[in-house]
Write a protein that holds these residues in place. Sequence first.
Motif, mmCIF file in Angstrom:
data_model
loop_
_atom_site.group_PDB
_atom_site.id
_atom_site.type_symbol
_atom_site.label_atom_id
_atom_site.label_comp_id
_atom_site.label_asym_id
_atom_site.label_seq_id
_atom_site.Cartn_x
_atom_site.Cartn_y
_atom_site.Cartn_z
ATOM 1 N N LEU A 338 19.823 -83.221 33.947
ATOM 2 C CA LEU A 338 19.129 -84.356 33.341
ATOM 3 C C LEU A 338 18.250 -85.014 34.401
ATOM 4 C CD1 LEU A 338 21.959 -86.124 31.266
ATOM 5 C CD2 LEU A 338 20.121 -84.674 30.382
ATOM 6 N N ASP A 463 24.720 -83.684 33.599
ATOM 7 C CA ASP A 463 25.120 -84.609 32.534
ATOM 8 C C ASP A 463 26.554 -85.092 32.684
ATOM 9 O OD1 ASP A 463 26.412 -82.248 32.002
ATOM 10 O OD2 ASP A 463 25.868 -82.158 29.893
ATOM 11 N N ARG A 536 24.284 -88.049 27.723
ATOM 12 C CA ARG A 536 23.330 -87.449 26.804
ATOM 13 C C ARG A 536 21.934 -87.954 27.146
ATOM 14 N NH1 ARG A 536 26.381 -89.370 21.272
ATOM 15 N NH2 ARG A 536 28.441 -88.427 21.698
#
Length: 597
Positions: A338, A463, A536
């Motif tokens: 991420l 993540d 997320r």
Amino acid sequence: MPRVCQSCGALNRDNARYCLRCAQPLAVERSSTDDTDWLAAQLLGVSPDPPSDVSAASEQSAPPREMLAVFPSVAAPLMRLDKESAMDAPPAVPGTSSLFAGRYEIVAVSDTMVEALDRQPWRRCWSCGTTVNEPGEAFCTQCGAALDGRRYRGQITTGAPTGLALVAQITDPATLAFLPPIWDQVSDGDRTLTLIPATPQTPLTLPLSEIEAFVIGRDLARLMTLLHDQGFVLGAIEPDDLEIAPTHATRLRNVRGLRRAEGEPATTDLLHLATLLEALTATPRTTRRLDEEEITLNAAPTIADILREIRTGRLTDPAELAQRLDLIIAYHTAPSPLRVRFGAATDTGRVRDLNEDSLLALDLRLIRHNQPRSWSLFIVADGMGGHSAGEVASDLALRGALEIVQREYLAPTVDADAPDKEETLRDVVRRAVLQANEYVMREARNRGNDMGTTITLALVAGDRAVIGNVGDSRTYLLREGKLRRVSRDHSLVQRLVDLGQITPDEVYTHPQRNAVLRSLGDKSNVESDVFVERLRPGDALLLASDGLWEMVRDERMADIIAANPDPQAACKALIDAANAAGGDDNITVILALFESY
């Protein structure tokens, strides 16, 4: 004639190529018959003239005791024997049993296993595998490895082969990769001796973590699938039968239950595996109705969930089990990358003269082999102790924690491209807090004061976020506009809330809301809470000292973040809101927003 080593002076056989004591190559010497007879006479104390018959030779006097102490090999009369027959003969050691198949001496028996001493190790070098050594060679002529005294573990079977004896009949390389490596298999009458190398074993430290058990379970499920396709069943496996290779692959040291299936259901092996995993993790058996819950991968099944599915017959195929465990392992060890955008700010506030807070924000990104990876470290520390104490303590906490994360996690992980295992992240966070505490305690002793600090930190790998906390600085997770506290305050007011003596809203106005029950610098064995969150895209982590959250309620902080898409602007707006509410304490905030890579 016997050869004398020029390096250490040891006496060696006449055909030896390497010294039995120091392994140095021996020079080839050409001696006359007279020289040979003379040396034999000197060593054995006999006349250089050979006896007229064999009986006369047997009556020659034995060598002196002092000679035997130095040269044990001359304990028996020196005779010219056929080398092959001499080595094939059983060892002349009192009390020893006859050799199995004329080669192996059984020296120990334990349960179903035996230990055997190879009395003819020159037949095949244990190190390089060559079979060209001459009979009686003490050192391999190809690689120089010492050959004497090689021991092997094994199993003696009678009749139909089972266990290790059956492994020798398996030729599939993928299957053999999980099974004990067979060194030799020999028969003696109706008995068969199957041997494996007697390698040192490091026992497993039980109980294992769930992720370690998942890896072992997956590997054994794959092995069962291969064996079932070939008509075998694995049988029961004990923890002592397992060996974990340096590559973390599972291999078996023993397969006492391996046998031909002969109509036996494959589900028997899964029940044996469930028993093994239960023993490895010390997981208690529980009874629960399966229709009360749905076990899904999104809920990250535990080892107890997997065991329950096997025992109740919901999971009967080892191939399906291996696939399930692969997904669970990936969930715990392979974070998705991420991107992070973060803001960070600190302010003295409107009441205090000194800012004792410290913060650290670090973002690391790596693309290797076209595969992106990302790591972040965020720390907020709220110092206590006043001038020349609180701000020093909070700074030392950052430095101590950062050193551990860099040296023991980031550097080796980037260097070796190691996986980001959840258990590793947890352990690093715990040790980072411990070193931060040690740094503060050491300086407090040197200065003779009672400095201390709170700490909340988030170590993020892809993540996966692992949060550590000591004191009342907080870490929040912002998801879909709602702010949820992840950390738990170690404070008096939080204890009162837990006991039901005050409400959560009364925390903000209680006269002892600043009383901290646990902080860095109090004691050497400080306990930290550790939490794991799966992030997320669109999530945010908010780390803050009590100077922010005591002044601005959670709902208001969420609104401010929503109104300021830029994280740095949001941090400034949060500090402005805290000051507008009174600014009673130092205010420190880090806001990290996570997006798809």
